[in-house]
Motif scaffolding. Structure first.
Motif, PDB file in Angstrom:
ATOM      1  N   VAL A 157       9.616  12.536 -10.830  1.00 35.06           N
ATOM      2  CA  VAL A 157      10.716  11.646 -10.486  1.00 35.06           C
ATOM      3  C   VAL A 157      11.154  10.910 -11.746  1.00 35.06           C
ATOM      4  N   GLY A 158      12.412  10.544 -11.831  1.00 32.05           N
ATOM      5  CA  GLY A 158      12.953   9.908 -13.024  1.00 32.05           C
ATOM      6  C   GLY A 158      12.214   8.644 -13.412  1.00 32.05           C
ATOM      7  N   GLN A 159      12.217   8.330 -14.717  1.00 35.14           N
ATOM      8  CA  GLN A 159      11.505   7.175 -15.248  1.00 35.14           C
ATOM      9  C   GLN A 159      12.034   5.851 -14.686  1.00 35.14           C
ATOM     10  N   LEU A 169       4.343   5.397  -5.707  1.00 38.30           N
ATOM     11  CA  LEU A 169       4.294   5.418  -7.174  1.00 38.30           C
ATOM     12  C   LEU A 169       3.448   6.590  -7.653  1.00 38.30           C
ATOM     13  N   ALA A 170       2.300   6.804  -7.018  1.00 44.27           N
ATOM     14  CA  ALA A 170       1.451   7.933  -7.404  1.00 44.27           C
ATOM     15  C   ALA A 170       2.165   9.260  -7.173  1.00 44.27           C
ATOM     16  N   ARG A 171       2.877   9.366  -6.055  1.00 41.32           N
ATOM     17  CA  ARG A 171       3.609  10.599  -5.752  1.00 41.32           C
ATOM     18  C   ARG A 171       4.741  10.799  -6.748  1.00 41.32           C
ATOM     19  N   ALA A 172       5.436   9.707  -7.096  1.00 36.20           N
ATOM     20  CA  ALA A 172       6.560   9.811  -8.031  1.00 36.20           C
ATOM     21  C   ALA A 172       6.081  10.300  -9.397  1.00 36.20           C
ATOM     22  N   ARG A 184       0.831  -1.211   0.000  1.00 34.95           N
ATOM     23  CA  ARG A 184       0.000   0.000   0.000  1.00 34.95           C
ATOM     24  C   ARG A 184       0.866   1.261   0.000  1.00 34.95           C
ATOM     25  N   SER A 185       1.941   1.255   0.795  1.00 33.22           N
ATOM     26  CA  SER A 185       2.787   2.450   0.860  1.00 33.22           C
ATOM     27  C   SER A 185       3.547   2.663  -0.449  1.00 33.22           C
ATOM     28  N   VAL A 186       4.001   1.573  -1.085  1.00 31.52           N
ATOM     29  CA  VAL A 186       4.712   1.701  -2.359  1.00 31.52           C
ATOM     30  C   VAL A 186       3.750   2.157  -3.459  1.00 31.52           C
ATOM     31  N   SER A 187       2.506   1.727  -3.408  1.00 32.35           N
ATOM     32  CA  SER A 187       1.512   2.202  -4.374  1.00 32.35           C
ATOM     33  C   SER A 187       1.328   3.709  -4.242  1.00 32.35           C
TER      34      SER A 187
END
Length: 330
Positions: free
Chosen positions: A59-61, A51-54, A45-48
């Motif tokens: 943030v770089g590809q 990802l949205a924040r990145a 959940r935190s990584v999801s």
């Protein structure tokens, strides 16, 4: 947002999730402890969210692709892995769980079988002694039709097998549910009176036994016994044991209410209720298969009676062997 600082702060969580995923992918979800499974779900959940924040902060590809890969792997393991576990649990229950609960409940199943057999013997004896009892139980019109036509009523299934089969399944499952729920009901549907828990289960088993006994006398008098029992054998090898198991489940529920032992009554009902529910889980597939056999195989007149007897015997032996299955010791 300071991208470099944010990445440095979140990198440890990403790598921790990757470690758990690698272990799961190589050794399976069962290799994780309960706390590790919960941790992986939380990290997913935190990584999801990362990802949205990145994506929203330039943030770089390479980082975005890394987070997408982690979320995709996590979704696959958490959700698809859970489904695999559910199917594995179902397979384990079918293979070992149901036989184990049948073995655990054998006393109650045996009592239910004895009640049905007692009713059958009683019906056979009374119908043989008094023709009026036979017509009282089966109905005057039905008795006269069988004796006059010299033909089994089971031929009515021919030509409507799918409809008959589904109707048979529904009826048998209904009877089994009534036998089970009779363990807790306090009244008879046919009679406006309060009864002890389990009384309706006993009543249902005995009455159905009496009916079978009367049918046995009727077909014997009409010289149709060999044909009728050839019809009954293939599906009855599953159907009757399933009904006896349902009766045993009802007696288990009644035991939880009437004889809780050293348990509180509510705890005893929960304990025996779980055991009865496990029996029900195995009974329903048995009745579905029995309904298919009764609809499509048993009534077929082109199948020799000897083959029907052989098939019924083989099914019953296979059922007994299955119910004796033991889980291998680890």
């Amino acid at each position: 947002m300071n991208v470099q600082r944010w990445m440095a702060r979140r990198e440890a969580s990403w790598r921790q999730l990757e470690t758990l995923l690698t272990q799961t992918e190589t050794k399976g979800l069962r290799s994780l402890s309960g706390s590790q499974v919960r941790q992986m779900a939380s990290l997913y959940r935190s990584v999801s969210a990362d990802l949205a924040r990145a994506k929203g902060n330039g943030v770089g590809q390479s980082v975005i692709k890394d987070l997408q890969r982690l979320t995709s792997r996590s979704y696959s393991q958490i959700y698809q892995g859970s489904r695999r576990q559910e199917w594995q649990a179902l397979w384990e229950f079918c293979r070992y769980g149901f036989p184990a609960v049948v073995q655990q409940s054998w006393v109650y199943i045996a009592i239910a079988t004895a009640l049905f057999a007692t009713g059958g013997l009683l019906g056979w004896w009374l119908a043989g002694q008094d023709p009026a009892f036979l017509t009282l139980v089966l109905g005057q019109e039905f008795v006269e039709e069988v004796k006059t036509s010299q033909e089994l009523w089971t031929v009515s299934i021919m030509g409507v097998e799918p409809v008959a089969s589904s109707g048979i399944m529904i009826n048998n499952i209904g009877v089994s549910l009534k036998a089970l729920l009779g363990g807790v009901t306090m009244f008879l549907p046919q009679v406006p009176m309060i009864t002890p828990p389990g009384f309706f289960t006993v009543y249902l088993l005995v009455v159905n036994g009496v009916m079978i006994g009367c049918v046995g006398v009727l077909v014997a008098q009409a010289n149709l016994a060999y044909d009728l029992w050839a019809f009954v054998f293939p599906h009855g090898a599953l159907e009757l044991p399933a009904i006896f198991m349902a009766g045993g489940a009802g007696l288990l529920l009644a035991r939880g209410i009437l004889l809780p032992g050293h348990y509180r009554r509510i705890d005893a009902l929960k304990l025996y209720g779980l055991q009865a529910a496990q029996l029900l889980y195995g009974i329903i597939p048995m009745l579905v298969v029995a309904g298919l056999i009764e609809g499509f195989f048993s009534p077929q007149t082109w199948i020799p009676n000897e083959l029907k007897y052989a098939v019924g015997t083989a099914i019953f032996i296979a059922l007994v062997q299955y119910c004796r299955t033991q889980r291998p010791k680890s």
